[in-house]
Scaffold this motif. Structure first.
Motif, mmCIF file in Angstrom:
data_model
loop_
_atom_site.group_PDB
_atom_site.id
_atom_site.type_symbol
_atom_site.label_atom_id
_atom_site.label_comp_id
_atom_site.label_asym_id
_atom_site.label_seq_id
_atom_site.Cartn_x
_atom_site.Cartn_y
_atom_site.Cartn_z
ATOM 1 N N PRO A 1 2.843 5.412 -3.810
ATOM 2 C CA PRO A 1 1.553 4.865 -3.394
ATOM 3 C C PRO A 1 1.424 3.364 -3.574
ATOM 4 C CG PRO A 1 1.340 5.907 -5.536
ATOM 5 C CD PRO A 1 2.738 6.189 -5.063
ATOM 6 N N ASP A 2 2.313 2.728 -4.357
ATOM 7 C CA ASP A 2 2.175 1.300 -4.605
ATOM 8 C C ASP A 2 3.513 0.738 -5.085
ATOM 9 O OD1 ASP A 2 2.340 1.848 -7.456
ATOM 10 O OD2 ASP A 2 0.240 2.451 -7.345
ATOM 11 N N LEU A 3 3.564 -0.582 -5.183
ATOM 12 C CA LEU A 3 4.810 -1.259 -5.549
ATOM 13 C C LEU A 3 5.240 -0.938 -6.980
ATOM 14 C CD1 LEU A 3 3.994 -4.689 -3.908
ATOM 15 C CD2 LEU A 3 5.831 -3.150 -3.197
ATOM 16 N N ALA A 4 4.265 -0.871 -7.891
ATOM 17 C CA ALA A 4 4.608 -0.600 -9.284
ATOM 18 C C ALA A 4 5.285 0.762 -9.420
ATOM 19 C CB ALA A 4 3.359 -0.662 -10.156
ATOM 20 N N THR A 5 4.767 1.773 -8.716
ATOM 21 C CA THR A 5 5.363 3.102 -8.772
ATOM 22 C C THR A 5 6.764 3.093 -8.172
ATOM 23 O OG1 THR A 5 3.169 4.104 -8.620
ATOM 24 C CG2 THR A 5 5.041 5.514 -8.130
ATOM 25 N N ARG B 1 2.319 10.173 -11.038
ATOM 26 C CA ARG B 1 2.417 8.839 -10.472
ATOM 27 C C ARG B 1 2.182 8.826 -8.962
ATOM 28 N NH1 ARG B 1 5.031 4.847 -13.743
ATOM 29 N NH2 ARG B 1 5.631 5.668 -15.775
ATOM 30 N N GLY B 2 1.949 9.978 -8.358
ATOM 31 C CA GLY B 2 1.660 10.043 -6.934
ATOM 32 C C GLY B 2 2.888 9.962 -6.051
ATOM 33 N N ILE B 3 4.068 10.305 -6.572
ATOM 34 C CA ILE B 3 5.309 10.263 -5.795
ATOM 35 C C ILE B 3 5.431 11.550 -4.994
ATOM 36 C CG2 ILE B 3 7.825 10.165 -5.925
ATOM 37 C CD1 ILE B 3 7.397 8.616 -8.608
ATOM 38 N N ASP B 4 5.608 11.414 -3.709
ATOM 39 C CA ASP B 4 5.706 12.563 -2.813
ATOM 40 C C ASP B 4 7.153 12.737 -2.362
ATOM 41 O OD1 ASP B 4 4.284 14.591 -1.022
ATOM 42 O OD2 ASP B 4 5.402 13.410 0.449
ATOM 43 N N VAL B 5 7.638 13.963 -2.359
ATOM 44 C CA VAL B 5 8.974 14.298 -1.878
ATOM 45 C C VAL B 5 8.803 15.210 -0.675
ATOM 46 C CG1 VAL B 5 11.236 15.233 -2.481
ATOM 47 C CG2 VAL B 5 9.812 14.188 -4.251
ATOM 48 N N ARG C 1 -2.600 3.509 -11.096
ATOM 49 C CA ARG C 1 -2.748 4.271 -9.866
ATOM 50 C C ARG C 1 -4.148 4.871 -9.802
ATOM 51 N NH1 ARG C 1 0.153 6.551 -13.776
ATOM 52 N NH2 ARG C 1 -0.465 8.607 -14.552
ATOM 53 N N PRO C 2 -4.621 5.186 -8.629
ATOM 54 C CA PRO C 2 -5.940 5.827 -8.531
ATOM 55 C C PRO C 2 -5.944 7.173 -9.250
ATOM 56 C CG PRO C 2 -5.203 5.025 -6.392
ATOM 57 C CD PRO C 2 -4.023 4.919 -7.309
ATOM 58 N N TYR C 3 -7.088 7.518 -9.782
ATOM 59 C CA TYR C 3 -7.249 8.840 -10.393
ATOM 60 C C TYR C 3 -7.348 9.880 -9.275
ATOM 61 C CZ TYR C 3 -9.221 12.749 -12.984
ATOM 62 O OH TYR C 3 -9.439 13.992 -13.529
ATOM 63 N N THR C 4 -6.525 10.911 -9.359
ATOM 64 C CA THR C 4 -6.511 11.940 -8.315
ATOM 65 C C THR C 4 -6.910 13.311 -8.822
ATOM 66 O OG1 THR C 4 -4.146 12.295 -8.686
ATOM 67 C CG2 THR C 4 -4.766 10.732 -6.962
ATOM 68 N N GLY C 5 -7.241 13.413 -10.105
ATOM 69 C CA GLY C 5 -7.635 14.709 -10.632
ATOM 70 C C GLY C 5 -6.438 15.533 -11.043
ATOM 71 N N VAL C 6 -6.705 16.717 -11.527
ATOM 72 C CA VAL C 6 -5.664 17.621 -12.005
ATOM 73 C C VAL C 6 -5.903 18.998 -11.417
ATOM 74 C CG1 VAL C 6 -5.221 16.388 -14.140
ATOM 75 C CG2 VAL C 6 -7.047 18.071 -14.069
ATOM 76 N N THR C 7 -4.835 19.791 -11.407
ATOM 77 C CA THR C 7 -4.946 21.169 -10.940
ATOM 78 C C THR C 7 -4.324 22.091 -11.971
ATOM 79 O OG1 THR C 7 -2.846 21.008 -9.774
ATOM 80 C CG2 THR C 7 -4.836 20.464 -8.520
ATOM 81 N N THR C 8 -4.752 23.334 -11.976
ATOM 82 C CA THR C 8 -4.208 24.292 -12.932
ATOM 83 C C THR C 8 -2.833 24.782 -12.527
ATOM 84 O OG1 THR C 8 -5.349 26.081 -11.783
ATOM 85 C CG2 THR C 8 -6.469 25.071 -13.661
ATOM 86 N N GLU D 1 0.798 -1.220 0.000
ATOM 87 C CA GLU D 1 0.000 0.000 0.000
ATOM 88 C C GLU D 1 0.832 1.272 0.000
ATOM 89 O OE1 GLU D 1 -2.381 -0.506 3.449
ATOM 90 O OE2 GLU D 1 -3.507 -2.187 2.612
ATOM 91 N N GLU D 2 2.017 1.228 0.531
ATOM 92 C CA GLU D 2 2.860 2.423 0.583
ATOM 93 C C GLU D 2 4.310 2.002 0.701
ATOM 94 O OE1 GLU D 2 2.108 6.550 2.680
ATOM 95 O OE2 GLU D 2 3.068 5.185 4.103
ATOM 96 N N ILE D 3 5.183 2.734 0.037
ATOM 97 C CA ILE D 3 6.616 2.463 0.075
ATOM 98 C C ILE D 3 7.325 3.776 0.346
ATOM 99 C CG2 ILE D 3 8.636 1.674 -1.223
ATOM 100 C CD1 ILE D 3 5.129 0.646 -2.292
ATOM 101 N N TRP D 4 8.239 3.795 1.291
ATOM 102 C CA TRP D 4 9.002 5.021 1.560
ATOM 103 C C TRP D 4 10.488 4.713 1.433
ATOM 104 C CZ3 TRP D 4 5.926 2.303 4.824
ATOM 105 C CH2 TRP D 4 6.497 1.714 5.960
ATOM 106 N N LEU D 5 11.217 5.702 0.955
ATOM 107 C CA LEU D 5 12.613 5.530 0.563
ATOM 108 C C LEU D 5 13.372 6.798 0.923
ATOM 109 C CD1 LEU D 5 14.431 3.550 -1.266
ATOM 110 C CD2 LEU D 5 13.883 5.148 -3.112
ATOM 111 N N ARG D 6 14.515 6.632 1.571
ATOM 112 C CA ARG D 6 15.356 7.785 1.886
ATOM 113 C C ARG D 6 16.495 7.895 0.888
ATOM 114 N NH1 ARG D 6 13.592 6.324 7.119
ATOM 115 N NH2 ARG D 6 12.584 8.116 8.117
#
Length: 413
Positions: free
Chosen positions: A193-197, A171-175, A261-268, A143-148
């Motif tokens: 958010p997932d293993l594939a990402t 792809r939902g990658i957070d820094v 990945r889940p659809y999260t929408g877009v922003t301007t 469900e979640e992977i974190w990497l330093r």
């Protein structure tokens, strides 16, 4: 944690740190020399196994794991006993990361690094610790992977254009800021958010360089790890990791969902300050695009079908599998003002490109073009000639029959 992906102040600060630390650029022979000098200043028993120069060169090599044989410890039996498909992928990723980012991983297990399996947690967790620092953490459920990572290679690659920030965001990658004290200010925390990402991210050379550099820096022990080292966990993950050797994650369908990945929408976001740029029209188009994507996803959910964004690394707007496991992709185009013909032409070209790329990766799909409206009666036939189903937002009631017919047409070809 604050998201740092588009934080210009943070990026400027980290760029200054990178230049002060090692003269980073992405990357050339001088960078290897700088890292060699950095590592040579460390008092490390790693130098009994390798040299600072060899290790610095390894930091910048392509993301490839150390040889499977010899293994750090033998393992008897079947490593995947009791694991479902996601669990096997999680163990494979943990072992692959250890083989890829830990210097001389086979020779240093239990001395410089350990892999922990916290099976009393819910969900069960795998953690890769190098020296004093947890480098990787992931749930067995994927469900979640974190990497330093050391920040300098990634920031330098961003500035050089070698990292596509928009792709990371899609792809939902957070820094984010990393709260651990070791090398505070020099490292970042990446969350997927997932293993594939995570697999995709770990194939990016600047990411591997950053994680390797951090691992080299903290593997200055040896560390006793006391009773925490469990050889059977390392051996199990080491065996599992061969599932990813030679793997190109962008060539594979992602899991069993029919989307990446889940659809999260877009922003301007920040709009360009150009006299010819119509910001209101742009915002209207983005909002309409998001409305159409969500309308399609909700429509599919009424038939208990899950839809998301992306497929096998191709950035399709919406992707899903129906109850018969037939794969669909949809390109979505907003029609606002007088841009109907342009949007139809653009959308058809894009979905044909995506279908072709997916076919090259072994993924057969039915291609759909969804637009707000279509007033020109020739366009359904134009799309059909290319094997593309045209749907309009104004005719949702007809979607089920058209989707079924399109699937049958593809199946009969």
């Amino acid at each position: 944690m604050r998201n740092l992906l588009y934080d210009e102040n943070w990026r400027s600060h980290m760029s200054d740190l990178a230049e002060a630390d090692a003269g980073w650029r992405w990357w050339n022979a001088d960078d290897v020399a700088d890292v060699t000098e950095m590592l040579a200043a460390r008092r490390s028993r790693l130098w009994q196994l390798t040299t600072p120069a060899d290790l610095a060169a390894w930091v910048f090599r392509a993301p490839a794991p150390s040889p499977l044989d010899p293994a750090p410890v033998a393992f008897d039996g079947e490593w995947d006993t009791g694991l479902d498909e996601t669990g096997r992928e999680a163990w494979a990723l943990a072992g692959w990361v250890a083989r890829t980012v830990v210097p001389d991983a086979a020779a240093t297990a239990g001395r410089y690094w350990i892999l922990s399996h916290l099976d009393d947690a819910a969900p069960a967790t795998l953690r890769l610790t190098v020296g004093v620092l947890e480098i990787l953490g992931l749930y067995e459920t994927g469900e979640e992977i974190w990497l330093r990572s050391h920040a300098a290679p990634i920031v330098s690659a961003m500035d050089a254009g070698a990292v596509d920030l928009e792709e990371w965001q899609r792809r939902g990658i957070d820094v984010a800021d990393d709260s651990t004290r070791t090398l505070a200010g020099d490292k970042i925390l990446l969350t997927c958010p997932d293993l594939a990402t995570a697999r995709w991210l770990l194939r990016q050379p600047p990411v591997i360089a950053g994680v390797r550099l951090l691992s080299c820096w903290v593997a200055a022990g040896p560390y006793s790890f006391e009773g925490r080292y469990r050889p059977e966990v390392v051996a199990r993950a080491w065996q599992a990791s061969q599932l990813l050797d030679g793997d190109d994650p962008d060539a594979l369908p992602r899991g069993g969902n029919g989307f990446d990945r889940p659809y999260t929408g877009v922003t301007t976001g920040d709009l360009p300050a150009q006299r010819s740029f119509d910001a209101d029209a742009y915002r209207a188009g983005v909002d309409e695009h998001d409305r159409l994507c969500r309308a399609l996803i909700v429509h599919l959910s009424r038939s208990d079908l899950a839809a998301g964004a992306g497929l096998a690394g191709v950035n399709v707007d919406v992707a899903w599998r129906d109850a018969d496991e037939h794969q669909f992709i949809a390109e979505v185009k907003s029609v606002v003002g007088g841009n109907e013909a342009d949007q139809l032409r653009l959308g058809l070209g894009q979905v044909l490109e995506y279908r072709h790329r997916l076919a090259g990766r072994g993924v057969a799909v039915t291609a759909v073009l969804l637009v707000s409206r279509c007033t020109d009666p020739v366009w359904p036939a134009i799309c059909a000639d290319s094997g593309v189903l045209l749907l309009t937002g104004a005719d949702e009631a007809a979607w089920p029959a058209k989707l079924t017919a399109a699937k049958l047409n593809v199946s009969s070809e």
